[in-house]
Design a protein around this motif. Structure first.
Motif, PDB file in Angstrom:
ATOM      1  N   GLY A  98       0.825  -1.200   0.000  1.00 36.16           N
ATOM      2  CA  GLY A  98       0.000   0.000   0.000  1.00 36.16           C
ATOM      3  C   GLY A  98       0.859   1.249   0.000  1.00 36.16           C
ATOM      4  N   ARG A  99       0.236   2.361   0.350  1.00 33.76           N
ATOM      5  CA  ARG A  99       0.951   3.636   0.423  1.00 33.76           C
ATOM      6  C   ARG A  99       0.341   4.458   1.546  1.00 33.76           C
ATOM      7  NH1 ARG A  99       1.021   6.005  -5.010  1.00 33.76           N
ATOM      8  NH2 ARG A  99       2.800   4.635  -5.243  1.00 33.76           N
ATOM      9  N   LEU A 100       1.200   5.189   2.256  1.00 34.52           N
ATOM     10  CA  LEU A 100       0.745   6.085   3.318  1.00 34.52           C
ATOM     11  C   LEU A 100       0.552   7.495   2.763  1.00 34.52           C
ATOM     12  CD1 LEU A 100       3.067   5.037   6.292  1.00 34.52           C
ATOM     13  CD2 LEU A 100       0.663   4.428   5.930  1.00 34.52           C
ATOM     14  N   TYR A 101      -0.511   8.145   3.225  1.00 28.52           N
ATOM     15  CA  TYR A 101      -0.791   9.528   2.848  1.00 28.52           C
ATOM     16  C   TYR A 101      -0.845  10.382   4.103  1.00 28.52           C
ATOM     17  CZ  TYR A 101      -1.765   8.122  -1.906  1.00 28.52           C
ATOM     18  OH  TYR A 101      -1.631   7.640  -3.179  1.00 28.52           O
ATOM     19  N   ASP A 102      -0.408  11.637   3.961  1.00 27.12           N
ATOM     20  CA  ASP A 102      -0.400  12.591   5.059  1.00 27.12           C
ATOM     21  C   ASP A 102      -1.810  13.128   5.269  1.00 27.12           C
ATOM     22  OD1 ASP A 102      -0.019  14.615   6.872  1.00 27.12           O
ATOM     23  OD2 ASP A 102       1.480  15.677   5.681  1.00 27.12           O
ATOM     24  N   LEU A 103      -2.380  12.824   6.437  1.00 21.70           N
ATOM     25  CA  LEU A 103      -3.715  13.312   6.767  1.00 21.70           C
ATOM     26  C   LEU A 103      -3.659  14.404   7.828  1.00 21.70           C
ATOM     27  CD1 LEU A 103      -5.712   9.949   6.775  1.00 21.70           C
ATOM     28  CD2 LEU A 103      -5.382  11.569   4.912  1.00 21.70           C
ATOM     29  N   GLY A 104      -2.462  14.964   8.036  1.00 20.87           N
ATOM     30  CA  GLY A 104      -2.322  16.044   9.004  1.00 20.87           C
ATOM     31  C   GLY A 104      -2.111  15.531  10.412  1.00 20.87           C
ATOM     32  N   GLY A 105      -0.931  15.104  10.747  1.00 22.97           N
ATOM     33  CA  GLY A 105      -0.630  14.618  12.090  1.00 22.97           C
ATOM     34  C   GLY A 105      -0.725  13.114  12.234  1.00 22.97           C
ATOM     35  N   TYR A 106      -1.241  12.438  11.242  1.00 22.38           N
ATOM     36  CA  TYR A 106      -1.338  10.973  11.253  1.00 22.38           C
ATOM     37  C   TYR A 106      -1.463  10.497   9.808  1.00 22.38           C
ATOM     38  CZ  TYR A 106      -6.303  12.062  10.902  1.00 22.38           C
ATOM     39  OH  TYR A 106      -7.510  12.565  10.523  1.00 22.38           O
ATOM     40  N   PRO A 107      -1.136   9.228   9.565  1.00 22.94           N
ATOM     41  CA  PRO A 107      -1.188   8.724   8.196  1.00 22.94           C
ATOM     42  C   PRO A 107      -2.500   8.003   7.891  1.00 22.94           C
ATOM     43  CG  PRO A 107      -0.055   7.147   9.555  1.00 22.94           C
ATOM     44  CD  PRO A 107      -0.451   8.295  10.457  1.00 22.94           C
ATOM     45  N   GLY A 108      -2.785   7.905   6.610  1.00 20.17           N
ATOM     46  CA  GLY A 108      -3.867   7.059   6.120  1.00 20.17           C
ATOM     47  C   GLY A 108      -3.269   6.038   5.171  1.00 20.17           C
ATOM     48  N   LEU A 109      -3.646   4.791   5.311  1.00 21.24           N
ATOM     49  CA  LEU A 109      -3.133   3.709   4.466  1.00 21.24           C
ATOM     50  C   LEU A 109      -4.127   3.419   3.351  1.00 21.24           C
ATOM     51  CD1 LEU A 109      -1.261   1.235   3.838  1.00 21.24           C
ATOM     52  CD2 LEU A 109      -2.628  -0.037   5.504  1.00 21.24           C
ATOM     53  N   VAL A 110      -3.624   3.454   2.112  1.00 20.77           N
ATOM     54  CA  VAL A 110      -4.404   3.036   0.956  1.00 20.77           C
ATOM     55  C   VAL A 110      -3.723   1.779   0.435  1.00 20.77           C
ATOM     56  CG1 VAL A 110      -5.186   3.655  -1.362  1.00 20.77           C
ATOM     57  CG2 VAL A 110      -5.096   5.394   0.445  1.00 20.77           C
ATOM     58  N   THR A 111      -4.467   0.694   0.320  1.00 23.49           N
ATOM     59  CA  THR A 111      -3.870  -0.594  -0.046  1.00 23.49           C
ATOM     60  C   THR A 111      -3.789  -0.784  -1.555  1.00 23.49           C
ATOM     61  OG1 THR A 111      -6.020  -1.679   0.140  1.00 23.49           O
ATOM     62  CG2 THR A 111      -4.587  -1.755   2.076  1.00 23.49           C
ATOM     63  N   GLY A 112      -2.936  -1.753  -1.940  1.00 25.95           N
ATOM     64  CA  GLY A 112      -2.838  -2.196  -3.317  1.00 25.95           C
ATOM     65  C   GLY A 112      -2.087  -1.276  -4.249  1.00 25.95           C
ATOM     66  N   LEU A 113      -1.177  -0.457  -3.736  1.00 25.43           N
ATOM     67  CA  LEU A 113      -0.485   0.492  -4.593  1.00 25.43           C
ATOM     68  C   LEU A 113       0.963   0.120  -4.865  1.00 25.43           C
ATOM     69  CD1 LEU A 113      -2.013   3.789  -3.195  1.00 25.43           C
ATOM     70  CD2 LEU A 113      -2.585   2.584  -5.298  1.00 25.43           C
ATOM     71  N   GLY A 114       1.377  -1.096  -4.555  1.00 26.57           N
ATOM     72  CA  GLY A 114       2.668  -1.591  -4.973  1.00 26.57           C
ATOM     73  C   GLY A 114       3.862  -1.293  -4.095  1.00 26.57           C
ATOM     74  N   GLU A 115       3.699  -0.556  -3.019  1.00 27.11           N
ATOM     75  CA  GLU A 115       4.801  -0.301  -2.103  1.00 27.11           C
ATOM     76  C   GLU A 115       4.578  -1.096  -0.830  1.00 27.11           C
ATOM     77  OE1 GLU A 115       4.947   3.894  -1.461  1.00 27.11           O
ATOM     78  OE2 GLU A 115       5.223   4.346  -3.570  1.00 27.11           O
ATOM     79  N   ASP A 116       5.613  -1.210  -0.018  1.00 23.98           N
ATOM     80  CA  ASP A 116       5.461  -1.859   1.284  1.00 23.98           C
ATOM     81  C   ASP A 116       5.356  -0.804   2.370  1.00 23.98           C
ATOM     82  OD1 ASP A 116       5.463  -4.497   0.510  1.00 23.98           O
ATOM     83  OD2 ASP A 116       7.607  -4.784   0.808  1.00 23.98           O
ATOM     84  N   VAL A 117       4.312  -0.922   3.186  1.00 22.25           N
ATOM     85  CA  VAL A 117       4.138  -0.075   4.355  1.00 22.25           C
ATOM     86  C   VAL A 117       4.445  -0.934   5.568  1.00 22.25           C
ATOM     87  CG1 VAL A 117       2.452   1.166   5.760  1.00 22.25           C
ATOM     88  CG2 VAL A 117       2.440   1.415   3.267  1.00 22.25           C
ATOM     89  N   GLU A 118       5.295  -0.437   6.449  1.00 18.73           N
ATOM     90  CA  GLU A 118       5.687  -1.201   7.625  1.00 18.73           C
ATOM     91  C   GLU A 118       4.843  -0.813   8.829  1.00 18.73           C
ATOM     92  OE1 GLU A 118       9.877  -0.721   8.182  1.00 18.73           O
ATOM     93  OE2 GLU A 118      10.339  -1.468   6.179  1.00 18.73           O
ATOM     94  N   GLY A 119       4.569  -1.810   9.660  1.00 18.79           N
ATOM     95  CA  GLY A 119       3.807  -1.593  10.877  1.00 18.79           C
ATOM     96  C   GLY A 119       4.043  -2.745  11.835  1.00 18.79           C
ATOM     97  N   GLU A 120       3.076  -2.984  12.700  1.00 16.49           N
ATOM     98  CA  GLU A 120       3.165  -4.040  13.713  1.00 16.49           C
ATOM     99  C   GLU A 120       1.889  -4.876  13.689  1.00 16.49           C
ATOM    100  OE1 GLU A 120       5.794  -4.396  15.959  1.00 16.49           O
ATOM    101  OE2 GLU A 120       6.859  -2.668  15.130  1.00 16.49           O
ATOM    102  N   VAL A 121       2.019  -6.143  14.017  1.00 16.87           N
ATOM    103  CA  VAL A 121       0.852  -7.011  14.167  1.00 16.87           C
ATOM    104  C   VAL A 121       0.644  -7.266  15.657  1.00 16.87           C
ATOM    105  CG1 VAL A 121      -0.152  -9.275  13.693  1.00 16.87           C
ATOM    106  CG2 VAL A 121       1.120  -8.086  11.912  1.00 16.87           C
ATOM    107  N   LEU A 122      -0.595  -7.076  16.096  1.00 12.47           N
ATOM    108  CA  LEU A 122      -0.982  -7.318  17.477  1.00 12.47           C
ATOM    109  C   LEU A 122      -1.995  -8.446  17.521  1.00 12.47           C
ATOM    110  CD1 LEU A 122      -1.744  -3.608  18.497  1.00 12.47           C
ATOM    111  CD2 LEU A 122       0.458  -4.771  18.544  1.00 12.47           C
ATOM    112  N   SER A 123      -1.983  -9.210  18.592  1.00 11.06           N
ATOM    113  CA  SER A 123      -3.007 -10.213  18.844  1.00 11.06           C
ATOM    114  C   SER A 123      -3.875  -9.696  19.978  1.00 11.06           C
ATOM    115  CB  SER A 123      -2.370 -11.558  19.234  1.00 11.06           C
ATOM    116  OG  SER A 123      -3.383 -12.502  19.510  1.00 11.06           O
ATOM    117  N   LEU A 124      -5.165  -9.510  19.700  1.00  9.71           N
ATOM    118  CA  LEU A 124      -6.091  -8.919  20.665  1.00  9.71           C
ATOM    119  C   LEU A 124      -6.646  -9.975  21.604  1.00  9.71           C
ATOM    120  CD1 LEU A 124      -8.074  -6.667  18.175  1.00  9.71           C
ATOM    121  CD2 LEU A 124      -6.049  -6.068  19.535  1.00  9.71           C
TER     122      LEU A 124
END
Length: 146
Positions: free
Chosen positions: A51-77
């Motif tokens: 996906g790709r991250l976009y600047d939403l003003g102080g936090y990001p928005g993730l849009v999927t399927g755009l060919g880049e890798d976005v890094e994050g964390e996986v949590l188990s709830l």
């Protein structure tokens, strides 16, 4: 295991976070929610999503399927249903009548863990679905609060 089928969808305990909810985030925005997640989830480790991250003003928005890798964390709830009740509200899902339409949706996505099994796993993630006009893509793969 999380999958898109309705039975497994309901029992999915995994959550992919990439912005203010990441355990390593330091912004004031999301601090209370990170504390709630820390008390009710186990960090499984770093992962990425296409996906790709976009600047939403102080936090990001993730849009999927755009060919880049976005890094994050996986949590188990520990208690997904209880978590969704407050986390959906934090993400603006199910906005009150008369408010702008939801800018995010929560859906099952494929994530690639950085350690452990190399196969794609499935987890819930909050995906930006709001207007794209004027949004600036972030040049980073892993968001860090300013």
């Amino acid at each position: 295991m999380c999958a898109a089928s309705s039975g497994q969808r309901q029992s999915c305990r995994l959550l992919f976070v990439y912005g203010t909810l990441m355990p390593t985030a330091t912004s004031e925005l999301g601090r209370a929610e990170r504390q709630l997640l820390a008390a009710g989830a186990t960090v499984l480790g770093p992962a990425s999503i296409q996906g790709r991250l976009y600047d939403l003003g102080g936090y990001p928005g993730l849009v999927t399927g755009l060919g880049e890798d976005v890094e994050g964390e996986v949590l188990s709830l520990a208690d997904p249903d209880a978590t969704w009740s407050w986390l959906d509200a934090y993400e603006g899902i199910g906005s009150a009548e008369g408010q702008p339409t939801d800018a995010y949706t929560r859906k099952i996505v494929g994530v690639r863990p950085r350690a452990g099994p190399t196969a794609t796993q499935h987890a819930w993630a909050y995906i930006y679905t709001g207007p794209m006009d004027g949004l600036i893509p972030l040049s980073v793969r892993r968001w860090v609060a300013a």
